[in-house]
Design an enzyme around this catalytic site. Structure first.
Site, mmCIF file in Angstrom:
data_model
loop_
_atom_site.group_PDB
_atom_site.id
_atom_site.type_symbol
_atom_site.label_atom_id
_atom_site.label_comp_id
_atom_site.label_asym_id
_atom_site.label_seq_id
_atom_site.Cartn_x
_atom_site.Cartn_y
_atom_site.Cartn_z
ATOM 1 C CD GLU B 46 15.062 25.430 -7.921
ATOM 2 O OE1 GLU B 46 15.801 24.283 -7.634
ATOM 3 O OE2 GLU B 46 14.670 26.208 -6.940
ATOM 4 C CB CYS B 81 18.230 27.301 -7.626
ATOM 5 S SG CYS B 81 18.647 25.701 -7.299
ATOM 6 C CB ALA B 159 3.418 -7.316 31.992
ATOM 7 C CD1 TRP B 166 6.521 -9.879 19.637
ATOM 8 C CD2 TRP B 166 7.160 -7.693 19.615
ATOM 9 N NE1 TRP B 166 7.732 -9.889 19.143
ATOM 10 C CE2 TRP B 166 8.408 -8.631 19.149
ATOM 11 C CE3 TRP B 166 7.619 -6.447 19.913
ATOM 12 C CZ2 TRP B 166 9.599 -8.309 19.072
ATOM 13 C CZ3 TRP B 166 8.984 -5.956 19.629
ATOM 14 C CH2 TRP B 166 9.874 -6.894 19.243
ATOM 15 N NE ARG B 180 13.186 1.981 14.942
ATOM 16 C CZ ARG B 180 13.587 1.070 15.915
ATOM 17 N NH1 ARG B 180 14.536 -0.128 14.919
ATOM 18 N NH2 ARG B 180 13.341 1.068 16.828
ATOM 19 C CB THR B 267 12.879 8.453 31.706
ATOM 20 O OG1 THR B 267 12.787 7.515 32.913
ATOM 21 C CG2 THR B 267 13.655 9.859 32.663
#
Lengths: 370, 370
Positions: B46, B81, B159, B166, B180, B267
């Site tokens: 405002e 405001c 794995a 990746w 992020r 976890t």
């Protein structure tokens, strides 16, 4: 050719014969007749286009035939299309994809021997895409294998107590039925057949059966009870030994099964993946987490990330709350055989060459990573 | 209001303050000035719009103020405001979303007490969507929690040998960095902090840091070594006990952390899911199958499909070969508390009412299923 490909796509995706479209152009390049193949036992696309010309009172002499697949040269359920085009007096033939079928190939040579110029390769990529499963099956002598998975986001197909209805929603399930209606056969392992008592029919959302019902294949020796749904209304039932997948796939290839949809369970999915026999993945994924319960895929013998079974994403579609990821097998690079259980690593195309990239190689703690 | 919302979206998504836009209309409905909030310490929307009017030589008296969030009524880093609008002599105020912030609310009452008509609720849904994380945090007194998962199609994050670089590709990783740069804080468990030595910075694809770096939060008591990347360049580092997630989230709320991105490991993800504390899922999924290795989510206490943690899909995006599924927590229906570890079952809206549907109830072998 674009029109011929669109015509071809009007034919059924299932069945022993390829989808083919044909357009006849007059010397001015105008379309004067067209046709497509409507499935085994009906005229081939070239014959359909010539019949269309006759019905329109058009003389096919001097026209150019544009065909998505090389005209056949053999006497099958219908006469050789190459001869039909020669007899009709066409002036030239353009083809998208050469015919790899050993019993039908040779049409281009036959046309050329009759003095008719033939070009092959026009919009070949689109022609190959349309005929992907059929071409694969004819070239390899065994069906194109699509593996369907329907999992939670954490890769589970059932909760701890075995319940699995429903992980995915109604739209995903309806989509899976339309896929069933487009393939030649559906396979499950005998464990799944006994545990889930599936019908493996292709059904509309109202529960009614689609006109085309795929062959129902059970892999494994355990006998099905008399009252099994697989013995009920639907496609023919075929039981094959499951211990030799290669033999089973070749047996299906001998029956002219071009496209096989594998619907589970995890044992069969794992065996096919470990044998690198999955050509396409259809992964229906629900925004659901289970944290425990049976997984879609068992041990593939993959111990490190570089050996993961990687596929190339073809399409991602949202189906209600779920999604469908369609991904295809990455052809192994030329060179030493890939280790068992591997889909050959990640393939990259750089400057037109194909090589195996080891993006997944462990590099933990050696650089800024996360 | 649509213009005011577009202005609001120009502000930063992170920070303690909401994104707000404001437009001043003359009596003919023409826009004569506009402004938006550029982040804590800068003028509110405002005030920015009134300053814009002054700089254009426009007299704000008699104009209508269209604001995406109820004007504040408190003396914070800037003056109220509501008072600024009263002093400027605006004739009317339209608001999308009422201010739930207990220290700032009351602006509409203050304006009305000064004889200025106020309407609240114009394009309220769009206003709420823009302020989703902020509104949630202010209402609940703790951050809006987005859980990021990056998995194979079978729900694995690594794995067997622990390698994970990746699973997802460069485009998915770049996207995760832009997320992020939009949140106030990133959290990991201390196990992940010690094992992976992450930096938890928001980086551009060239490796450079974004201007905004989120607070870096480690949940758990195990101390980080002096050389940990988390102690290097990036946002402030904060370590909190991980055994009381509720207390940790309230502590972050007290620090005016509005949006917390949780990046693992399993976890922490499992604990948050089991506590029904995940508001939004960002699931990056790669067309990769591992068959074995660590899973993204551990035991949630879900034993049957009806108790699965279900989310509502908001968006599905393809990122190279990978996909991103954004899904949101389904608010529990009113009534008895949901069992521990449950996201409350599937909620359906029918005829305006909310109820818990038991779509996942086990019905095995009772009807035609597969």
């Amino acid at each position: 050719m674009r029109r011929a490909l669109a015509l071809a796509a009007l034919g059924p995706a299932h069945g022993p014969n390829p989808r083919v479209g044909c357009v006849l152009l007059d010397p001015g390049g105008r379309t004067v007749a067209e046709g497509y193949h409507r499935g085994a036992g009906t005229p081939h696309a070239e014959a359909a286009a010539l019949a269309d010309a006759r019905s329109r009172g058009v003389d096919p002499r001097g026209t150019t035939a544009v065909v998505t697949l090389e005209p056949c040269a053999h006497h099958g359920r219908t006469g050789p299309c190459a001869d039909a085009l020669i007899d009709a007096g066409v002036a030239a033939v353009h083809v998208a994809v050469g015919d790899p079928n050993p019993v039908a190939t040779g049409g281009a040579d036959r046309l050329r021997a009759a003095g008719i110029p033939v070009t092959v390769g026009l919009l070949a990529d689109e022609g190959e895409e349309l005929l992907r499963a059929w071409l694969h099956a004819v070239r390899a002598g065994r069906p194109y294998v699509t593996l369907k998975l329907a999992t939670s986001l954490d890769g589970r197909v059932a909760a701890v107590d075995g319940t699995s209805r429903w992980i995915t929603g109604a739209r995903a399930r309806a989509h899976a039925h339309t896929v069933r209606a487009q393939v030649d056969a559906i396979a499950v392992g005998s464990g799944t057949a006994l545990t889930d008592d599936p019908s493996l029919t292709a059904r509309r959302t109202d529960g009614g059966l689609f006109d085309h019902q795929p062959l129902r294949v059970v892999l494994g020796r355990r006998p099905l009870p008399d009252g099994a749904r697989l013995r009920g209304p639907g496609g023919e039932l075929l039981q094959l030994p499951g211990d030799d997948l290669d033999a089973a796939l070749r047996a299906l290839g001998d029956r002219e099964v071009r496209h096989l949809l594998v619907e589970g369970g995890p044992t069969l999915a794992t065996a096919l993946l470990a044998a690198d026999a999955v050509d396409e993945l259809h992964a229906y994924v629900a925004p659901v987490l289970l944290g425990a319960g049976a997984t879609a895929v068992g041990d593939l013998g993959v111990t490190t990330i570089g050996d993961a079974a990687r596929f190339a994403t073809e399409d991602v579609t949202r189906l209600g709350d779920d999604l469908l990821l369609v991904a295809r097998r990455i052809a192994p690079a030329a060179g030493p055989a890939a280790p068992a259980g591997s889909a050959g690593g990640e393939i990259e195309y750089e400057n037109g060459s194909v090589h195996t990239a080891q993006h997944g190689r462990p590099r933990r703690h050696t650089e800024e990573e996360i």
